[in-house]
Design a protein around this motif. Sequence first.
Motif, PDB file in Angstrom:
ATOM      1  N   GLN A 169       1.938  -3.246  11.492  1.00  0.00           N
ATOM      2  CA  GLN A 169       3.190  -3.497  10.786  1.00  0.00           C
ATOM      3  C   GLN A 169       3.329  -2.460   9.682  1.00  0.00           C
ATOM      4  N   ALA A 170       4.543  -2.010   9.490  1.00  0.00           N
ATOM      5  CA  ALA A 170       4.828  -1.050   8.435  1.00  0.00           C
ATOM      6  C   ALA A 170       4.862  -1.790   7.104  1.00  0.00           C
ATOM      7  N   MET A 171       4.254  -1.189   6.082  1.00  0.00           N
ATOM      8  CA  MET A 171       4.229  -1.830   4.769  1.00  0.00           C
ATOM      9  C   MET A 171       4.353  -0.803   3.658  1.00  0.00           C
ATOM     10  N   SER A 172       4.886  -1.261   2.528  1.00  0.00           N
ATOM     11  CA  SER A 172       4.884  -0.418   1.335  1.00  0.00           C
ATOM     12  C   SER A 172       3.457  -0.405   0.785  1.00  0.00           C
ATOM     13  N   LYS A 173       3.139   0.573  -0.019  1.00  0.00           N
ATOM     14  CA  LYS A 173       1.792   0.684  -0.606  1.00  0.00           C
ATOM     15  C   LYS A 173       1.419  -0.564  -1.409  1.00  0.00           C
ATOM     16  N   PRO A 174       2.288  -1.047  -2.322  1.00  0.00           N
ATOM     17  CA  PRO A 174       1.903  -2.231  -3.100  1.00  0.00           C
ATOM     18  C   PRO A 174       1.672  -3.476  -2.239  1.00  0.00           C
ATOM     19  N   HIS A 175       2.510  -3.666  -1.229  1.00  0.00           N
ATOM     20  CA  HIS A 175       2.365  -4.852  -0.382  1.00  0.00           C
ATOM     21  C   HIS A 175       1.114  -4.752   0.502  1.00  0.00           C
ATOM     22  N   HIS A 176       0.811  -3.556   0.980  1.00  0.00           N
ATOM     23  CA  HIS A 176      -0.387  -3.372   1.795  1.00  0.00           C
ATOM     24  C   HIS A 176      -1.648  -3.577   0.940  1.00  0.00           C
ATOM     25  N   SER A 177      -1.627  -3.055  -0.276  1.00  0.00           N
ATOM     26  CA  SER A 177      -2.773  -3.229  -1.177  1.00  0.00           C
ATOM     27  C   SER A 177      -2.993  -4.704  -1.497  1.00  0.00           C
ATOM     28  N   ARG A 178      -1.911  -5.431  -1.728  1.00  0.00           N
ATOM     29  CA  ARG A 178      -2.017  -6.857  -2.033  1.00  0.00           C
ATOM     30  C   ARG A 178      -2.587  -7.627  -0.845  1.00  0.00           C
ATOM     31  N   LYS A 179      -2.119  -7.330   0.367  1.00  0.00           N
ATOM     32  CA  LYS A 179      -2.615  -8.000   1.560  1.00  0.00           C
ATOM     33  C   LYS A 179      -4.095  -7.689   1.787  1.00  0.00           C
ATOM     34  N   THR A 180      -4.466  -6.428   1.623  1.00  0.00           N
ATOM     35  CA  THR A 180      -5.865  -6.022   1.807  1.00  0.00           C
ATOM     36  C   THR A 180      -6.765  -6.715   0.789  1.00  0.00           C
ATOM     37  N   ALA A 181      -6.323  -6.793  -0.467  1.00  0.00           N
ATOM     38  CA  ALA A 181      -7.119  -7.466  -1.493  1.00  0.00           C
ATOM     39  C   ALA A 181      -7.296  -8.952  -1.156  1.00  0.00           C
ATOM     40  N   ALA A 182      -6.246  -9.588  -0.697  1.00  0.00           N
ATOM     41  CA  ALA A 182      -6.325 -10.999  -0.348  1.00  0.00           C
ATOM     42  C   ALA A 182      -7.290 -11.218   0.809  1.00  0.00           C
ATOM     43  N   GLU A 183      -7.268 -10.321   1.789  1.00  0.00           N
ATOM     44  CA  GLU A 183      -8.165 -10.445   2.942  1.00  0.00           C
ATOM     45  C   GLU A 183      -9.613 -10.135   2.562  1.00  0.00           C
ATOM     46  N   THR A 184      -9.791  -9.219   1.637  1.00  0.00           N
ATOM     47  CA  THR A 184     -11.132  -8.791   1.247  1.00  0.00           C
ATOM     48  C   THR A 184     -11.760  -9.709   0.208  1.00  0.00           C
ATOM     49  N   TRP A 185     -10.995 -10.030  -0.807  1.00  0.00           N
ATOM     50  CA  TRP A 185     -11.527 -10.747  -1.954  1.00  0.00           C
ATOM     51  C   TRP A 185     -11.008 -12.170  -2.079  1.00  0.00           C
ATOM     52  N   HIS A 209       9.738   2.560  12.147  1.00  0.00           N
ATOM     53  CA  HIS A 209       9.771   1.341  11.333  1.00  0.00           C
ATOM     54  C   HIS A 209       9.754   1.755   9.853  1.00  0.00           C
ATOM     55  N   PRO A 210      10.876   2.222   9.320  1.00  0.00           N
ATOM     56  CA  PRO A 210      10.884   2.798   7.978  1.00  0.00           C
ATOM     57  C   PRO A 210      10.838   1.796   6.828  1.00  0.00           C
ATOM     58  N   TYR A 211      11.018   0.503   7.125  1.00  0.00           N
ATOM     59  CA  TYR A 211      11.061  -0.497   6.058  1.00  0.00           C
ATOM     60  C   TYR A 211       9.885  -1.462   6.176  1.00  0.00           C
ATOM     61  N   CYS A 212       9.452  -1.959   5.017  1.00  0.00           N
ATOM     62  CA  CYS A 212       8.311  -2.866   4.945  1.00  0.00           C
ATOM     63  C   CYS A 212       8.549  -4.104   5.818  1.00  0.00           C
TER      64      CYS A 212
END
Length: 66
Positions: free
Chosen positions: A48-64, A6-9
Amino acid sequence: MYLRDHPYCECSECSALPPLQRDLATEVDHIDGLGPLGPRGYDPTNWQAMSKPHHSRKTAAETWGT
């Protein structure tokens, strides 16, 4: 191995785009937000495969909630 297959976000933003217009995936996200220690941590249907910026954004939304 998952990123090789799964090479793409696959985030909600990128999934609407054709594969070659998506960001390259560099991280594997746990869809349920519980990470590898959650009950579905090693279930590929929870990944799910994700780019670093998109994964960071999702994690921040879930956390904060941002």
